[in-house]
Enzyme design. Sequence first.
Site, short mmCIF file in Angstrom:
data_model
loop_
_atom_site.label_atom_id
_atom_site.label_comp_id
_atom_site.label_asym_id
_atom_site.label_seq_id
_atom_site.Cartn_x
_atom_site.Cartn_y
_atom_site.Cartn_z
N ASP A 282 23.95 35.68 22.03
CA ASP A 282 25.24 35.42 21.29
C ASP A 282 26.28 35.30 22.46
O ASP A 282 26.53 36.20 23.46
CB ASP A 282 25.31 36.97 20.77
N ASP B 17 30.26 34.14 22.90
CA ASP B 17 31.54 34.39 22.01
C ASP B 17 32.55 34.11 22.97
O ASP B 17 32.90 34.60 24.01
CB ASP B 17 31.74 35.78 21.61
N GLU C 134 13.74 42.46 7.71
CA GLU C 134 14.90 42.88 7.36
C GLU C 134 16.20 41.96 7.15
O GLU C 134 16.50 40.99 8.21
CB GLU C 134 15.53 44.04 8.50
#
Length: 398
Positions: A105, A107, A44
């Site tokens: 991830d 951040d 995808e």
Amino acid sequence: MIGEHNENILSDMLPTYYARQFPQNIFCRWLACGSSPQPLCNRELSFTLADDVYLRYLSISHQKDLQTLLQKKCPHKLDVGAVYNTKPSVGRHDAVVISRELVFDIDLTDYDEIRTCCQEARVCEKCWKFMVIACEIIDKALKDDFGFQSILWVFSGRRGIHCWVSDYEARTLDSPGRGAIADYLCLIVGGENQSKKVHLGNENLHSSIRRALNIIDKYFEQLLQDQEFLATDKLNSFLKLILDDALKSQVETTLKKMQEPSLNKWNTFINIYENYCRENGNVIRKIKYLIEEIKIQYCYPRLDVNVTKGFNHLLKSPFSIHPKTGKVSVVFKSANAKNLKIDEIPTIYSLLDDSVAENNQHETNMKAAVKIFQELVFALEKTEAMRKRSDANTSLDF
Ligand SMILES: [Zn+2]
């Protein structure tokens, strides 16, 4: 001009960026390798168009498809999703996720309770050091503790970093397996209302925690100076990390009188702690790793564990443009994270306009980033070929 970001100009520039600068070929090869044994078209892709129109379940069979799709839709942001048992499409609800890179991830907004130089979307060289430490610690753990090799580090485009692990064993991990790795790498726990978020107990420290502390120690004094963790207005948060009341009140009385920088206060705190431990043998078990716990709370990676645990989380693609900053999500080597300067990261504006002063340097940096990506993909292709050969041999044996 650099620093002036205009999303309208972005729409005009993106087709040229995708055609000339985006490493389409290597990107498709990376995706194909990471999709194998499923075909590339089972992966995808997702686009965010201008005005936040969101297209999910896109797929490509060849680089040519990607080229056409990028030119036709001109996505402001490009995300990569999972690999399905069939070609993904909007109406298809029976599609099952088969594999997906193991992703991380990190951040800087998750550091807002400890970083003092910037808040929210802002980032500077001082707080970037948190990302450098995170990258070094996670990279080392993935290699030494799990044996992973194909580890791709990507600048997220604004204030963080992403990590993609493409080894076959990582891609095919099930959800509990991903959860176990995320939990293993997660030492900071508790929400906003919990002051002390790190508890190491009193047994011998696990080697991975020792290793992380060695990495933190390389940067800790500099961070203390940059961030002033113990400045007068931050002192109360610091004191809350000391759960032993008698020690806490000693530290409080002394540090509150001090006008010196945080580094001096820290050294004074260590002296008080060591004396206190010498004089109070009965409490030592409870505060055995207090210094280490504080260092970890201030410096250890703060992961978004849901991204790692989930199969279906979309993550911004390498070399996608950040729609708010215009910066390219460049690939970098973990060993070079400390040399990555935010201002030297190429932007779509600096790459496509040769009258911009930074044009030359940003072009060079972009080429270097593509080369690092290329090297990783070549190595991954080699490993994949070897795996397929050994799989074929195994099946011949039966
Ligand atoms: Zn900062």
